[in-house]
Design a protein around this motif. Sequence first.
Motif, PDB file in Angstrom:
ATOM      1  N   TYR A  31       0.740  -1.303   0.144  1.00  0.00           N
ATOM      2  CA  TYR A  31      -0.003  -0.072   0.024  1.00  0.00           C
ATOM      3  C   TYR A  31       0.996   1.358   0.107  1.00  0.00           C
ATOM      4  N   TYR A  32       1.928   1.295   0.547  1.00  0.00           N
ATOM      5  CA  TYR A  32       3.072   2.280   0.574  1.00  0.00           C
ATOM      6  C   TYR A  32       4.417   1.998   0.754  1.00  0.00           C
ATOM      7  N   LEU A  33       5.285   2.623  -0.118  1.00  0.00           N
ATOM      8  CA  LEU A  33       6.788   2.432  -0.202  1.00  0.00           C
ATOM      9  C   LEU A  33       7.144   3.722  -0.159  1.00  0.00           C
ATOM     10  N   GLY A  34       7.977   4.079   0.885  1.00  0.00           N
ATOM     11  CA  GLY A  34       8.791   5.260   1.045  1.00  0.00           C
ATOM     12  C   GLY A  34      10.200   4.937   1.410  1.00  0.00           C
ATOM     13  N   ILE A  35      10.964   5.774   0.691  1.00  0.00           N
ATOM     14  CA  ILE A  35      12.466   5.721   1.118  1.00  0.00           C
ATOM     15  C   ILE A  35      13.008   7.277   1.532  1.00  0.00           C
ATOM     16  N   ASP A  36      13.526   7.281   2.609  1.00  0.00           N
ATOM     17  CA  ASP A  36      14.186   8.645   2.987  1.00  0.00           C
ATOM     18  C   ASP A  36      15.122   8.962   2.271  1.00  0.00           C
ATOM     19  N   ASP A  37      15.058  10.295   1.846  1.00  0.00           N
ATOM     20  CA  ASP A  37      16.239  10.711   0.807  1.00  0.00           C
ATOM     21  C   ASP A  37      17.360  11.018   1.605  1.00  0.00           C
ATOM     22  N   LYS A  38      17.749  11.147   2.890  1.00  0.00           N
ATOM     23  CA  LYS A  38      18.923  11.263   3.224  1.00  0.00           C
ATOM     24  C   LYS A  38      19.548   9.800   3.952  1.00  0.00           C
ATOM     25  N   THR A  39      18.937   9.226   4.567  1.00  0.00           N
ATOM     26  CA  THR A  39      19.312   7.718   5.297  1.00  0.00           C
ATOM     27  C   THR A  39      18.935   6.608   4.189  1.00  0.00           C
ATOM     28  N   ASN A  40      18.306   6.549   3.410  1.00  0.00           N
ATOM     29  CA  ASN A  40      17.819   5.528   2.465  1.00  0.00           C
ATOM     30  C   ASN A  40      17.085   4.575   3.505  1.00  0.00           C
ATOM     31  N   ASP A  41      16.281   4.938   4.444  1.00  0.00           N
ATOM     32  CA  ASP A  41      15.681   3.886   5.144  1.00  0.00           C
ATOM     33  C   ASP A  41      14.331   3.761   4.479  1.00  0.00           C
ATOM     34  N   VAL A  42      14.043   2.550   4.544  1.00  0.00           N
ATOM     35  CA  VAL A  42      12.561   2.108   3.693  1.00  0.00           C
ATOM     36  C   VAL A  42      11.657   1.846   4.838  1.00  0.00           C
ATOM     37  N   ARG A  43      10.237   2.425   4.405  1.00  0.00           N
ATOM     38  CA  ARG A  43       8.974   2.193   5.061  1.00  0.00           C
ATOM     39  C   ARG A  43       8.052   1.512   4.264  1.00  0.00           C
ATOM     40  N   ILE A  44       7.618   0.416   4.563  1.00  0.00           N
ATOM     41  CA  ILE A  44       6.562  -0.360   3.894  1.00  0.00           C
ATOM     42  C   ILE A  44       5.359  -0.441   4.553  1.00  0.00           C
ATOM     43  N   LEU A  45       4.094  -0.130   3.758  1.00  0.00           N
ATOM     44  CA  LEU A  45       2.662  -0.638   4.558  1.00  0.00           C
ATOM     45  C   LEU A  45       2.183  -1.702   3.611  1.00  0.00           C
ATOM     46  N   MET A  46       1.943  -2.579   4.273  1.00  0.00           N
ATOM     47  CA  MET A  46       1.344  -3.699   3.402  1.00  0.00           C
ATOM     48  C   MET A  46       0.254  -4.535   3.805  1.00  0.00           C
ATOM     49  N   THR A  47      -0.485  -5.143   3.086  1.00  0.00           N
ATOM     50  CA  THR A  47      -1.592  -6.068   3.760  1.00  0.00           C
ATOM     51  C   THR A  47      -1.397  -7.430   3.189  1.00  0.00           C
ATOM     52  N   LEU A  48      -2.246  -8.428   3.463  1.00  0.00           N
ATOM     53  CA  LEU A  48      -2.488  -9.630   2.837  1.00  0.00           C
ATOM     54  C   LEU A  48      -3.587  -9.951   2.282  1.00  0.00           C
ATOM     55  N   THR A  49      -3.760 -11.106   1.469  1.00  0.00           N
ATOM     56  CA  THR A  49      -5.049 -11.260   0.710  1.00  0.00           C
ATOM     57  C   THR A  49      -6.135 -11.491   1.708  1.00  0.00           C
ATOM     58  N   THR A  50      -5.879 -11.822   2.708  1.00  0.00           N
ATOM     59  CA  THR A  50      -7.073 -12.217   3.922  1.00  0.00           C
ATOM     60  C   THR A  50      -6.364 -12.199   5.239  1.00  0.00           C
ATOM     61  N   PRO A  51      -6.942 -11.743   6.418  1.00  0.00           N
ATOM     62  CA  PRO A  51      -6.096 -11.794   7.784  1.00  0.00           C
ATOM     63  C   PRO A  51      -5.924 -13.115   8.384  1.00  0.00           C
ATOM     64  N   ASN A  52      -6.353 -13.965   7.655  1.00  0.00           N
ATOM     65  CA  ASN A  52      -6.315 -15.396   7.901  1.00  0.00           C
ATOM     66  C   ASN A  52      -5.020 -16.040   7.296  1.00  0.00           C
ATOM     67  N   CYS A  53      -4.399 -15.502   6.543  1.00  0.00           N
ATOM     68  CA  CYS A  53      -3.273 -16.067   5.513  1.00  0.00           C
ATOM     69  C   CYS A  53      -2.336 -16.769   6.771  1.00  0.00           C
ATOM     70  N   PRO A  54      -1.954 -17.864   6.097  1.00  0.00           N
ATOM     71  CA  PRO A  54      -1.175 -18.786   6.913  1.00  0.00           C
ATOM     72  C   PRO A  54       0.426 -18.088   7.376  1.00  0.00           C
ATOM     73  N   VAL A  55       0.798 -17.317   6.646  1.00  0.00           N
ATOM     74  CA  VAL A  55       1.970 -16.577   6.904  1.00  0.00           C
ATOM     75  C   VAL A  55       2.215 -14.968   7.247  1.00  0.00           C
ATOM     76  N   ALA A  56       0.630 -14.747   7.959  1.00  0.00           N
ATOM     77  CA  ALA A  56       0.511 -13.672   8.486  1.00  0.00           C
ATOM     78  C   ALA A  56       1.627 -12.955   9.362  1.00  0.00           C
ATOM     79  N   GLU A  57       1.806 -13.882  10.462  1.00  0.00           N
ATOM     80  CA  GLU A  57       2.984 -13.385  11.367  1.00  0.00           C
ATOM     81  C   GLU A  57       4.282 -13.180  10.756  1.00  0.00           C
ATOM     82  N   ASP A  58       4.576 -14.127   9.706  1.00  0.00           N
ATOM     83  CA  ASP A  58       5.962 -14.318   9.036  1.00  0.00           C
ATOM     84  C   ASP A  58       6.310 -13.316   7.926  1.00  0.00           C
TER      85      ASP A  58
END
Length: 102
Positions: A31-58
Amino acid sequence: MHPLEIKVIEALRNVFDPEIPVNIYDLGLIYYLGIDDKTNDVRILMTLTTPNCPVAEDMPGIVMEEVKKVEGVGTVKVDLTFDPPWDMDKLTDEAKLELGLL
């Protein structure tokens, strides 16, 4: 566009949903991919196809480790959300083609 963004997207395309044979980027799970211009730190906001996805925690950890492999990336933070819920409208044309929906 940040110079690392294409490489980070390529890394995200190496991570696949366990139930659908398409990568998480083309599935529209990022849903979101942001990269800090100074530090190159990456922030990602993501979802899964379903909250019951077998790898939701991983999955956030899997995504973080894959993005960390990109040369030049600083820290990586991956947050999971289910708002708004994922639906088929978020698929890229590449994913639709791969799934036979085009």
